[in-house]
Design a protein around this motif. Structure first.
Motif, short mmCIF file in Angstrom:
data_model
loop_
_atom_site.label_atom_id
_atom_site.label_comp_id
_atom_site.label_asym_id
_atom_site.label_seq_id
_atom_site.Cartn_x
_atom_site.Cartn_y
_atom_site.Cartn_z
N GLN A 14 0.79 -1.14 0.04
CA GLN A 14 -0.07 0.00 0.03
C GLN A 14 1.07 1.29 0.03
O GLN A 14 0.47 2.32 -0.54
CB GLN A 14 -1.01 -0.02 1.02
N LEU A 15 1.97 1.05 0.67
CA LEU A 15 2.82 2.30 0.61
C LEU A 15 3.62 2.60 -0.73
O LEU A 15 3.60 3.72 -1.18
CB LEU A 15 3.84 2.19 1.89
N THR A 16 4.12 1.47 -1.24
CA THR A 16 4.43 1.49 -2.52
C THR A 16 3.39 2.41 -3.65
O THR A 16 3.77 3.19 -4.49
CB THR A 16 4.79 0.19 -2.99
N LEU A 17 1.93 1.78 -3.47
CA LEU A 17 1.14 2.37 -4.30
C LEU A 17 1.05 3.76 -3.98
O LEU A 17 0.67 4.70 -5.04
CB LEU A 17 -0.01 1.65 -4.40
N ALA A 18 0.79 4.14 -2.91
CA ALA A 18 0.57 5.59 -2.38
C ALA A 18 1.78 6.41 -2.86
O ALA A 18 1.40 7.63 -3.42
CB ALA A 18 0.27 5.52 -0.70
N ILE A 19 2.87 5.91 -2.75
CA ILE A 19 4.09 6.80 -3.28
C ILE A 19 4.14 6.89 -4.85
O ILE A 19 4.23 7.97 -5.33
CB ILE A 19 5.49 6.08 -2.79
N ALA A 20 3.64 5.71 -5.61
CA ALA A 20 3.87 5.82 -7.03
C ALA A 20 2.76 6.71 -7.29
O ALA A 20 2.89 7.62 -8.24
CB ALA A 20 3.50 4.60 -7.47
N ALA A 21 1.40 6.74 -6.83
CA ALA A 21 0.25 7.71 -7.11
C ALA A 21 0.72 9.12 -6.97
O ALA A 21 0.34 10.09 -7.72
CB ALA A 21 -0.96 7.26 -6.22
N ARG A 60 3.69 10.33 -6.86
CA ARG A 60 4.73 10.82 -7.89
C ARG A 60 4.01 11.00 -9.14
O ARG A 60 4.42 12.17 -9.74
CB ARG A 60 5.81 9.96 -7.90
N LYS A 61 3.03 10.34 -9.54
CA LYS A 61 2.24 10.55 -10.90
C LYS A 61 1.56 11.97 -10.84
O LYS A 61 1.40 12.83 -11.58
CB LYS A 61 1.28 9.36 -11.10
N GLN A 62 0.71 12.14 -9.51
CA GLN A 62 0.05 13.19 -9.53
C GLN A 62 1.17 14.63 -9.41
O GLN A 62 0.64 15.72 -9.95
CB GLN A 62 -0.69 13.13 -7.97
N ALA A 63 2.04 14.49 -8.67
CA ALA A 63 3.11 15.60 -8.81
C ALA A 63 3.69 15.66 -10.22
O ALA A 63 3.69 17.14 -10.37
CB ALA A 63 4.15 15.17 -7.77
N ALA A 64 3.93 14.90 -10.92
CA ALA A 64 4.58 15.15 -12.06
C ALA A 64 3.23 15.61 -13.25
O ALA A 64 3.62 16.56 -14.05
CB ALA A 64 4.87 13.69 -12.58
N PHE A 65 1.95 15.08 -13.06
CA PHE A 65 1.07 16.04 -13.78
C PHE A 65 0.89 17.41 -13.38
O PHE A 65 0.67 18.22 -14.26
CB PHE A 65 -0.34 15.16 -13.53
N ALA A 66 0.83 17.80 -12.08
CA ALA A 66 0.62 19.08 -11.60
C ALA A 66 1.78 20.02 -11.96
O ALA A 66 1.42 21.12 -12.47
CB ALA A 66 0.70 19.09 -9.97
N ALA A 67 2.84 19.45 -12.12
CA ALA A 67 3.97 20.24 -12.58
C ALA A 67 3.86 20.46 -14.15
O ALA A 67 4.16 21.74 -14.51
CB ALA A 67 5.40 19.62 -12.37
N ARG A 68 3.44 19.52 -14.91
CA ARG A 68 3.21 19.68 -16.33
C ARG A 68 2.05 20.77 -16.69
O ARG A 68 2.37 21.55 -17.25
CB ARG A 68 2.95 18.52 -17.19
N VAL A 69 0.95 20.80 -15.64
CA VAL A 69 0.04 21.47 -15.92
C VAL A 69 0.40 22.99 -15.45
O VAL A 69 0.00 24.06 -16.13
CB VAL A 69 -1.30 21.21 -15.06
N GLU A 70 0.84 23.29 -14.58
CA GLU A 70 1.39 24.39 -13.87
C GLU A 70 2.54 24.99 -14.77
O GLU A 70 2.36 26.26 -14.97
CB GLU A 70 1.88 24.41 -12.53
N ALA A 71 3.19 24.24 -15.44
CA ALA A 71 4.38 24.95 -16.32
C ALA A 71 3.85 24.96 -17.71
O ALA A 71 4.47 25.57 -18.49
CB ALA A 71 5.48 23.91 -16.07
N GLY A 72 2.60 24.47 -17.94
CA GLY A 72 2.09 24.54 -19.32
C GLY A 72 2.98 23.38 -20.14
O GLY A 72 2.69 23.83 -21.51
N GLY A 73 3.42 22.69 -19.65
CA GLY A 73 4.20 21.61 -20.71
C GLY A 73 3.42 20.53 -20.82
O GLY A 73 4.00 19.36 -21.10
#
Length: 114
Positions: A79-86, A88-101
Motif C-alpha cells: 500500500q505504501l508503494t502504491l501510495a508513493i507511486a500515485a 509521484r504521478k500526481q506531482a508530475a502531472f501538476a508540474a506539467r499543468v502548472e508549467a504549461g508543458g
C-alpha cells in the motif's frame, strides 16, 4: 565464542509476546499513516525491527500471530508503494499543468479594448 543464553520457558514465551507486540505496534503505525496522509509528512517511520538478543526460537502457539503480523507488514508495504507511486504521478502531472508543458502553450489573455 559465547552462545546467547536461551530464556527459561516462562520467560521465553513472554519474551516472544513482547517482541510480537513491538512488531504489531510498528504495523499499526504504518496502517495509521496510510489512513491519514497528513501524518505521513509529519511523523518519521520507526527504526527497522530486529529480534532482541537471546530470544530463542518462536513458540509454536505464537506462530499464527507472527504470520498474521508478517502478512499485514507485506500488505502495508504494498500500500505504501502504491501510495508513493500515485503521489509521484500526481506531482508530475501538476508540474506539467502548472508549467504549461502538457503539449500546448498555456492560455493567455489579450485585452482587445485598448
Amino acid at each position: 565464542m559465547a552462545r546467547p543464553e536461551t530464556p527459561q520457558p516462562e520467560n521465553w514465551r513472554s519474551a516472544w509476546v513482547a517482541a510480537l507486540d513491538a512488531l504489531d505496534a510498528d504495523v499499526v503505525l504504518v496502517e495509521e499513516l496510510l489512513a491519514d496522509a497528513q501524518r505521513v509528512r509529519d511523523l518519521p517511520l520507526s527504526d527497522p525491527w530486529s529480534p532482541p538478543a537471546g530470544l530463542g526460537p518462536l513458540p509454536l502457539d505464537l506462530r499464527p500471530r507472527a504470520d498474521a503480523i508478517l502478512a499485514r507488514q507485506l500488505h502495508a508495504t504494498r500500500q505504501l508503494t502504491l501510495a508513493i507511486a500515485a503521489n509521484r504521478k500526481q506531482a508530475a502531472f501538476a508540474a506539467r499543468v502548472e508549467a504549461g508543458g502538457y503539449g500546448k502553450a498555456p492560455p493567455s489573455y489579450v485585452d482587445r479594448a485598448m
